[in-house]
Design an enzyme around this catalytic site. Structure first.
Site, PDB file in Angstrom:
ATOM      1  N   LYS A 158      19.491  72.654 -22.342  1.00 34.00           N
ATOM      2  CA  LYS A 158      20.314  73.133 -21.228  1.00 34.00           C
ATOM      3  C   LYS A 158      19.628  72.938 -19.881  1.00 34.00           C
ATOM      4  O   LYS A 158      20.296  72.755 -18.853  1.00 34.00           O
ATOM      5  CB  LYS A 158      20.639  74.618 -21.436  1.00 34.00           C
ATOM      6  CG  LYS A 158      21.635  75.180 -20.433  1.00 34.00           C
ATOM      7  CD  LYS A 158      22.998  74.532 -20.590  1.00 34.00           C
ATOM      8  CE  LYS A 158      24.012  75.148 -19.648  1.00 34.00           C
ATOM      9  NZ  LYS A 158      25.321  74.483 -19.751  1.00 34.00           N
ATOM     10  N   SER A 192      28.049  49.055  -5.436  1.00 36.27           N
ATOM     11  CA  SER A 192      28.051  50.087  -6.463  1.00 36.27           C
ATOM     12  C   SER A 192      29.488  50.592  -6.667  1.00 36.27           C
ATOM     13  O   SER A 192      30.381  49.801  -6.956  1.00 36.27           O
ATOM     14  CB  SER A 192      27.090  51.218  -6.077  1.00 36.27           C
ATOM     15  OG  SER A 192      26.816  52.045  -7.185  1.00 36.27           O
TER      16      SER A 192
END
Length: 279
Positions: free
Chosen positions: A160, A108
């Site tokens: 949000k 990764s």
């Protein structure tokens, strides 16, 4: 010759010491990649913790090459990119080759860092790859209700509070996250293609998030060959001195002081990241 002259003759003269040797500087990129350092700054990779080591490594006058010892299961994509880009900036400025050596894991973000090198080597048992994006968490929508706790969440902006762990998961939020993952994944793939070029084998399996042992990674073109640092550097630069460039430790690390609770949480998180690759 008297005793004083004999002793004096054994003292190295200025310019006669090893600092005249060519140098291969080694930087350890060990640990989880995270913007938040651990309390003792151990085994955490980010641009802030690595800047001093990288600057020191590329600062030698007789520098022949820089070697990166990579042992990382990945972590934050932005920090992976910042450290890798800094390595390339310094390498281009000094016009020296960079060689990466995968140890236990270069997966990764760890593989993202390795790709900053011009050549990558791995041990035959190294775990390499995981070219993908992952994020995870927990959902507790029923926990608050069970204990009679009222959730009060106030926002300005309808998105949000996406993926709030104490609210039911919304399909549109999951789709938004998948889009974000796809964009990050494509950037990761572009970086690997840019750095590895035609050395990569054909096939999209390289970019499906899987991992391979070093020997298979070499066949797929993810690494250039099998070997460790001493072996490859000794063969390539037989007369060079190997010098390790360590990052500066913060005050708490130098004093051996840390926050036990924070250190425990940090250790648990890091353990989980390493465990994904069986180490």
């Amino acid at each position: 010759m008297n005793v004083t002259d004999k002793l004096t003759s054994r003292i190295p003269k200025i310019g006669d010491r090893g600092d005249r040797s060519d140098v291969v500087a080694v930087v350890k990129l060990h640990g989880v990649i995270s913007p938040q350092p651990s309390p003792l700054a151990r085994n955490t990779i980010n641009i802030a913790t690595m800047e001093s080591a990288l600057t020191r490594a590329f600062g030698h006058d007789r520098l022949r090459a820089v070697a990166l010892l990579v042992n990382s299961p990945g972590g934050a994509p932005t920090q992976s990119g910042l450290v890798a880009e800094r390595i390339r900036q310094l390498a281009d400025a000094k016009n020296v080759p960079v060689l990466a050596f995968a140890e236990d894991v270069a997966a990764s973000g760890g593989y993202w860092l390795a790709c900053a090198a011009d050549e990558i080597y791995a041990h035959r048992t190294s775990v390499v790859g995981s070219i993908g994006v992952i994020s995870g968490g927990f959902g507790f929508p029923g926990l608050l209700e069970r204990f009679g706790i009222e959730r009060r969440l106030h926002t300005a902006g309808e998105n949000k509070a996406r993926l709030d762990p104490f609210s039911p998961e919304k399909p549109e939020d999951v789709e938004w996250l998948r889009t974000l993952h796809s964009q990050l994944h494509e950037q990761f793939c572009e970086w690997v293609r840019e750095r590895r070029g035609d050395r990569l084998a054909d096939g999209e399996e390289l970019f499906n998030g899987d991992v391979w042992l070093g020997s298979r990674a070499a066949e797929l073109g993810l690494v250039d060959g099998l070997g460790n640092l001493r072996e490859v550097i000794g063969r390539r630069y037989p007369d060079a001195e190997i010098v390790f460039a360590e990052p500066k430790k913060p005050l708490l690390a130098r004093l051996g002081i840390g926050a036990p609770a924070a250190a425990l949480l940090d250790a648990v998180e890091q353990r989980a990241r390493w465990a994904r690759f069986g180490v």
